[in-house]
Design an enzyme around this catalytic site. Structure first.
Site: not given
Ligand code: NAD
Ligand code: UFG
Length: 334
Positions: A120, A144, A148
């Protein structure tokens, strides 16, 4: 694939199957629904096998890998809520770090050495400058993000110790949007912490108003700026990374973003245009830990993977809304 029932995983399954890969999903469904995989099966016209296993259970992970004998693993399974990670860090480290260690050991025993890992942009913390390059300092500000970064360090060391490993560390910026069919999308449990799912839930009537977290940042309109990337583009980045690992060993890191930032108010305005409805919002205090501006330099991914994001903010908000409008309460419960 681990975590394949989740938001990004489910979209990646679609593209992997469509491009001829055979996919088995390992997921304990703790933050996702079985229905997501049923919908994926409908989109690709074939069932998607699920092994309902927890990555924290080393024996079960080993049993799945012994049985499936994968050529490669795409590892999405993990927990991702920043606030939750501050309150319960042990759970985050156990799932994200120990879970990955279990997977790596099982892969070593099975002879599979190709791994694509969901990292991330959070590993950069408050970035020193924008656009953010892969060689920027890594200084995550919450458990978190540290989980990572720890996994990245483990995988670098594993690949350094055994040069047959091929590892991609993919640092996602802000994934949004949904499959254009509206059949799969983002379905967070509880109150969404991310911007676009919250906006969608306001628009569909599940929540009253959006809280804009601060309008006094040093940005053109004062609200936070992020690099939103369509989940379909992000999924394509995984296929490109898998392909690239076919001809390179070692551990490689790539930002997956568009290289362009949008403010909170710009996202809301784009959404309102696409959905043709007003999203009531109030400006409230800044959210602790938020940074003003974060967007990627995606040139390394373009150079090495031949990948760039193709979809713009209009497609992102359009597809997010199409999913939410067709599924106001998200997926049906299992
Ligand atoms: P998500 O929560 O939709 O998907 C995660 C999946 O992992 C789910 O299906 C959940 O059931 C499974 N999981 C969680 N814990 C588990 C465990 N102990 N054993 C087996 N399965 C498990 O999230 P996502 O947005 O699809 O994210 C996927 C990956 O990408 C994650 O590792 C997350 O940290 C990373 N990521 C997500 C974002 C984002 O904003 N969505 C940004 C950067 C990185
Ligand atoms: N925001 C709002 N209102 C909300 C939610 C978000 O104003 O209800 C704003 C936040 O302040 C930010 C922007 O919208 O300016 C995006 O916020 P998100 O929470 O969607 O995304 P972030 O960039 O804060 O978070 C993302 C990932 C996290 C990660 C983080 C740090 O979702 O997993 O980037 O890089 F940790």
């Amino acid at each position: 694939m681990t975590g394949g029932a989740g938001y990004i995983g489910s979209h990646t399954v679609v593209q992997l199957v469509e491009s001829g890969h055979e996919v088995v999903v390992l997921d304990n469904l703790c933050t996702s629904r079985r229905a997501a995989l049923d919908r994926v099966a409908g989109l690709v016209g074939a069932p998607v096998p699920l092994r309902q296993v927890d990555v924290r259970d080393e024996a079960q992970v080993q049993a799945v890998l012994d049985d499936v004998r994968p050529d490669a693993v795409v590892h999405f399974a993990g927990l991702k809520a920043v606030g939750e990670s501050v309150g319960d860090p042990e759970r985050y480290y156990r799932t994200n770090v120990a879970g990955t260690l279990n997977l790596v050991r099982a892969m070593q025993r099975t002879g599979c050495r190709v791994l694509v890992f969901s990292s991330s942009a959070t590993v950069y913390g408050d970035p020193a400058a924008v656009p953010v390059r892969e060689d920027f300092p890594l200084q995550p500000t919450n458990p978190y993000g540290r989980s990572k970064l720890m996994v990245e360090q483990v995988l670098r060391d594993v690949a350094a110790a055994d040069p047959t490993w091929r590892v991609a560390l993919l640092r996602y910026f802000n994934p949004v949007g949904a499959h254009p069919s509206g059949r799969i999308g983002e379905d967070p449990l509880g109150v969404p912490s991310n911007l676009l799912p919250y906006v969608c839930q306001v628009a569909v009537g599940r929540r009253d108003r959006l809280h804009v977290f601060g309008d006094d940042y040093p940005t053109p309109d004062g609200t936070g700026v992020r690099d939103y990337i369509h989940v379909v583009d992000l999924a394509a980045g995984h296929l490109a990374a898998l392909h690239a690992l076919g001809h390179r060993t070692g551990c490689h890191v790539w930002n997956l973003g568009t290289g362009r930032g949008y403010s909170v108010l710009e996202v809301v305005a784009a959404f309102e245009r696409a959905a043709r409805r007003v999203v009531p919002h109030d400006v409230v205090d800044r959210r602790p830990g938020d940074v003003a501006v974060c967007y990627a330099d995606p040139l390394q991914a373009e150079a090495d993977l031949g990948w760039t994001a193709k979809l713009g903010i209009e497609e992102m908000v359009q597809d997010a809304w199409a999913w939410q409008a067709a599924n106001p309460q998200g997926y049906p419960p299992d």
